[in-house]
Write an enzyme that holds these catalytic residues in place. Structure first.
Site, mmCIF file in Angstrom:
data_model
loop_
_atom_site.group_PDB
_atom_site.id
_atom_site.type_symbol
_atom_site.label_atom_id
_atom_site.label_comp_id
_atom_site.label_asym_id
_atom_site.label_seq_id
_atom_site.Cartn_x
_atom_site.Cartn_y
_atom_site.Cartn_z
ATOM 1 N N ASN A 124 1.299 7.735 6.115
ATOM 2 C CA ASN A 124 0.907 9.130 5.902
ATOM 3 C C ASN A 124 1.962 10.089 6.461
ATOM 4 O O ASN A 124 1.654 11.014 7.200
ATOM 5 C CB ASN A 124 -0.450 9.392 6.556
ATOM 6 C CG ASN A 124 -1.121 10.628 6.003
ATOM 7 O OD1 ASN A 124 -1.073 10.875 4.805
ATOM 8 N ND2 ASN A 124 -1.737 11.407 6.846
ATOM 9 N N LYS A 215 0.350 -2.619 3.171
ATOM 10 C CA LYS A 215 1.655 -2.031 2.891
ATOM 11 C C LYS A 215 2.672 -2.396 3.966
ATOM 12 O O LYS A 215 3.782 -2.854 3.677
ATOM 13 C CB LYS A 215 1.532 -0.505 2.789
ATOM 14 C CG LYS A 215 2.836 0.259 2.745
ATOM 15 C CD LYS A 215 3.523 0.071 1.405
ATOM 16 C CE LYS A 215 4.942 0.632 1.376
ATOM 17 N NZ LYS A 215 5.264 1.720 2.229
ATOM 18 N N ASP A 234 2.004 -7.246 -9.808
ATOM 19 C CA ASP A 234 1.213 -6.420 -10.716
ATOM 20 C C ASP A 234 1.158 -4.975 -10.253
ATOM 21 O O ASP A 234 1.407 -4.041 -11.006
ATOM 22 C CB ASP A 234 -0.188 -7.006 -10.871
ATOM 23 C CG ASP A 234 -0.806 -7.355 -9.531
ATOM 24 O OD1 ASP A 234 -0.068 -7.383 -8.531
ATOM 25 O OD2 ASP A 234 -2.022 -7.579 -9.477
#
Length: 276
Positions: A124, A215, A234
């Site tokens: 963030n 992540k 994907d």
DNA sequence: GCCCAGGTATAAA
DNA sequence: TTTATACATGGG
């Protein structure tokens, strides 16, 4: 690749697909500083400068020994990115565009603890501020070397409090950094073990740290351990497609392109039935 | 002031 | 299992 020393510099010839700006500024790392086309950083405790002259890469402040033991691997110089790019370009027009775009990006092999911290800090957050926080982190808690500072060790950071970290202004991420430091320092996170563990186990193991999710775990496996299987094809292929066709800013797209080259090459080789 | 930035933890549906 | 919200900080 031809390597030789001349005076204070190590020269490397016949290296393709190594654009310094693309590689150091694409968002895979946050600590390289540019000065008149020459980039400086500290990695593995060593201060180093990298530049380009007449299509040769040169290193300053490095010995041949350090080149062979550290930098050759750090810069991933034994991987043939040109071959990867050509293979991908033949596969699919989108990959061709991705390759053309990020053809100068090399996937650095960074130190695991630094990648853990850097990408915890990245959450963030935006790249300029990520760089500032990491810079303050090194200045305050690293050791001086050359013109810069080492990345603070996990051992050192594990002894710090959230209060101590106020100076780097990392906000709510401070507690995550300290938790990560404690788990790395104690051996609860063992980077060597992560290299050979099945992917799902490796991700699960990293996520015991408060502040590491999918992540950050992926970034650690990819950027520090070069586990190319960590790249979720994907999801990321969709991101690449979306970015490419939505006119996303080149800089942001760059890392996807660069990572895609590396990953997809191995992915397609492992699944050779997909090769035409 | 308001919005957002390369996510994650947490609570709630 | 999926979806919404807060989180520190700083720049546009």
């Amino acid at each position: 690749m031809k390597v030789y020393q001349r005076k204070e510099r190590i020269y490397i010839e016949d290296v393709f697909n190594f654009d310094l700006g693309q590689t150091f500024d694409c968002g895979q790392c946050f600590r390289w500083e540019e000065n008149n086309g020459v980039y400086s950083a500290v990695a593995f405790g060593k201060f180093i400068k990298v530049g380009k002259e007449n299509n040769r890469i040169f290193l300053e402040n490095s010995s041949l020994e350090d080149f062979n033991n550290i930098w050759k691997f750090y810069f991933d110089l034994e991987t043939d990115y040109r071959l990867i790019g050509q293979s991908l370009s033949n596969l699919n027009p989108v990959l061709k565009r991705a390759y053309e775009f990020g053809s100068g990006i090399r996937i650095l092999k960074q130190e695991p603890w630094e990648v853990v911290c850097s990408f915890i800090i990245s959450q963030n957050n935006n790249i300029p501020r990520i760089k500032k926080i990491i810079s303050r982190f090194c200045e305050n808690f690293g050791e001086p070397v050359g013109d810069l500072f080492t990345f603070p060790s996990a051992d050192r950071v594990s002894t710090l409090s959230e209060n101590d970290l106020l100076v780097i202004r990392s906000g709510f991420r401070a507690k995550y950094i300290i938790d990560a430091a404690k788990k790395v320092s104690s051996g609860a996170i063992d980077f060597c073990a992560l290299e050979n563990m099945p992917l799902e186990d490796a991700i699960k193991s990293l996520k015991i740290v408060n502040g590491i999710g999918n992540k950050v775990a992926t970034c650690v496996l990819l950027y520090a351990l070069h586990r190319l299987d960590a790249f979720p094809i994907d999801v990321w292929m969709k991101k690449i497609m979306d970015k490419m066709f939505s006119g996303e800013s080149p800089k942001f797209f760059g890392i996807y392109a660069g990572v895609a080259q590396q990953y997809l090459y191995h992915y397609f080789r492992a699944n050779s039935n997909l090769l035409s």
